[in-house]
Structure formats: structure tokens, C-alpha cells
Design a protein around this motif. Structure first.
Motif, PDB file in Angstrom:
ATOM      1  N   ALA A  19       0.947  -1.158   0.124  1.00 38.65           N
ATOM      2  CA  ALA A  19      -0.161  -0.125  -0.163  1.00 38.65           C
ATOM      3  C   ALA A  19       0.739   1.240   0.052  1.00 38.65           C
ATOM      4  N   THR A  20       1.980   1.352   0.783  1.00 37.99           N
ATOM      5  CA  THR A  20       2.586   2.497   0.788  1.00 37.99           C
ATOM      6  C   THR A  20       3.478   2.770  -0.535  1.00 37.99           C
ATOM      7  N   ARG A  21       3.952   1.871  -1.170  1.00 38.01           N
ATOM      8  CA  ARG A  21       4.377   1.924  -2.753  1.00 38.01           C
ATOM      9  C   ARG A  21       3.284   2.519  -3.711  1.00 38.01           C
ATOM     10  N   ARG A  22       1.882   1.800  -3.392  1.00 34.89           N
ATOM     11  CA  ARG A  22       1.036   2.318  -4.267  1.00 34.89           C
ATOM     12  C   ARG A  22       0.778   4.029  -3.902  1.00 34.89           C
ATOM     13  N   GLY A  23       0.830   4.286  -2.764  1.00 38.05           N
ATOM     14  CA  GLY A  23       0.755   5.632  -2.608  1.00 38.05           C
ATOM     15  C   GLY A  23       1.848   6.401  -2.882  1.00 38.05           C
ATOM     16  N   GLU A  32       7.103  15.478  -9.293  1.00 40.38           N
ATOM     17  CA  GLU A  32       8.273  14.842  -8.691  1.00 40.38           C
ATOM     18  C   GLU A  32       8.391  15.301  -7.208  1.00 40.38           C
ATOM     19  N   ALA A  33       9.250  14.602  -6.469  1.00 36.33           N
ATOM     20  CA  ALA A  33       9.369  14.651  -5.151  1.00 36.33           C
ATOM     21  C   ALA A  33      10.717  13.863  -4.471  1.00 36.33           C
ATOM     22  N   SER A  34      11.168  14.646  -3.798  1.00 32.33           N
ATOM     23  CA  SER A  34      12.496  13.935  -3.042  1.00 32.33           C
ATOM     24  C   SER A  34      12.152  12.612  -2.276  1.00 32.33           C
ATOM     25  N   ILE A  35      12.937  11.833  -1.873  1.00 30.86           N
ATOM     26  CA  ILE A  35      12.900  10.848  -1.036  1.00 30.86           C
ATOM     27  C   ILE A  35      12.535  11.360   0.387  1.00 30.86           C
ATOM     28  N   THR A  36      13.092  12.379   0.712  1.00 29.41           N
ATOM     29  CA  THR A  36      12.804  13.159   2.082  1.00 29.41           C
ATOM     30  C   THR A  36      11.326  13.478   1.989  1.00 29.41           C
ATOM     31  N   ALA A  39       9.257  10.717   2.453  1.00 25.43           N
ATOM     32  CA  ALA A  39       9.136  10.104   3.702  1.00 25.43           C
ATOM     33  C   ALA A  39       8.303  10.985   4.778  1.00 25.43           C
ATOM     34  N   ASN A  40       8.547  12.116   4.906  1.00 18.98           N
ATOM     35  CA  ASN A  40       7.506  12.917   5.383  1.00 18.98           C
ATOM     36  C   ASN A  40       6.119  12.745   5.228  1.00 18.98           C
ATOM     37  N   ARG A  41       5.810  12.717   4.066  1.00 22.16           N
ATOM     38  CA  ARG A  41       4.448  12.451   3.751  1.00 22.16           C
ATOM     39  C   ARG A  41       3.856  11.237   4.178  1.00 22.16           C
ATOM     40  N   THR A  47      15.286   5.966   5.802  1.00 27.85           N
ATOM     41  CA  THR A  47      15.766   4.583   5.391  1.00 27.85           C
ATOM     42  C   THR A  47      14.659   3.629   4.869  1.00 27.85           C
ATOM     43  N   GLY A  48      13.604   3.748   5.483  1.00 24.39           N
ATOM     44  CA  GLY A  48      12.380   3.080   4.966  1.00 24.39           C
ATOM     45  C   GLY A  48      11.846   3.333   3.470  1.00 24.39           C
TER      46      GLY A  48
END
Length: 118
Positions: A19-23, A32-36, A39-41, A47-48
Motif C-alpha cells: 500500500a505504501t508503494r502504491r501511495g 516529482e518529489a524528493s525521497i525526504t 518520507a515526511n508525507r 531509510t524505510g
């Protein structure tokens, strides 16, 4: 070629099973979005989120680019075209089967009506 397609489908469906990956894919549809930022969203550790992005990138669903210290994510160029084609092939097959079943049911109804049964 068939092994490549099968491996691609396996990786894609495995990535989409979470579900997280679908999100993340839904978020990246907006831009576009940064990994940071991701992660915050999703209120998770950096790391996760990196692990989730790695799975999506391995499946070809996400592309990343590092500029300086920031790794930016965007949707992969191919999208889900191969996966949609695979699903469509089975959808058509099942649609044909259900059409045949509808014919059988209609024949049985006509037969019952002809025999005076309801």
C-alpha cells in the motif's frame, strides 16, 4: 523475451502489492518529489522510504536522479503499459467466457418458458 516480460511483471506486481508503494506512485502522479519529502508525507524514516523507492525503481515504475545531496523521484517512462496489457488479455478472455455463460443462461430460460416453467 518471455522471461524478461515475466520478470518485469513479477517485479511490478510485487511492488504494487504494498500500500505504501502504491501511495508513492499516486503522489508522484502529482509531480516529482524528493525521497525526504515522500518520507515526511508517509510519516516514515528516510531509510524505510529509500527501500520502498528501490523496489519501485527495480520494477521500472519510478526513476530517480541525484542532484547534489537530493535524490528526486518521478514516475518511470513506461508506466504500467506492460502490466495493463497483461491484465487486458485476461479481462478479454473472462469477458468471452461470461458472454458464453450468458448465452447458456438465456437458452435455459427460453427452454423453461417453452415448457411452461418459471
Amino acid at each position: 523475451m518471455v522471461q524478461y516480460v515475466a520478470a518485469r511483471l513479477d517485479a511490478s506486481f510485487s511492488a504494487l502489492a504494498d500500500a505504501t508503494r502504491r501511495g508513492v506512485l499516486e503522489e508522484l502522479e502529482r509531480g516529482e518529489a524528493s525521497i525526504t519529502e515522500l518520507a515526511n508525507r508517509f510519516q516514515m524514516t528516510l531509510t524505510g522510504m529509500k527501500k520502498h523507492i528501490a523496489v519501485l525503481e527495480e520494477a521500472g515504475l519510478v526513476k530517480t536522479e541525484k542532484v547534489g545531496r537530493v535524490r528526486t523521484c518521478r514516475l518511470g517512462a513506461d508506466g504500467l503499459a506492460a502490466e495493463a496489457a497483461w491484465i487486458e488479455r485476461y479481462r478479454r478472455r473472462w469477458a468471452l467466457r461470461f458472454d458464453e455463460l450468458d448465452k447458456v443462461v438465456e437458452d435455459l430460460k427460453r427452454e423453461e418458458e417453452a415448457n411452461g416453467r418459471t
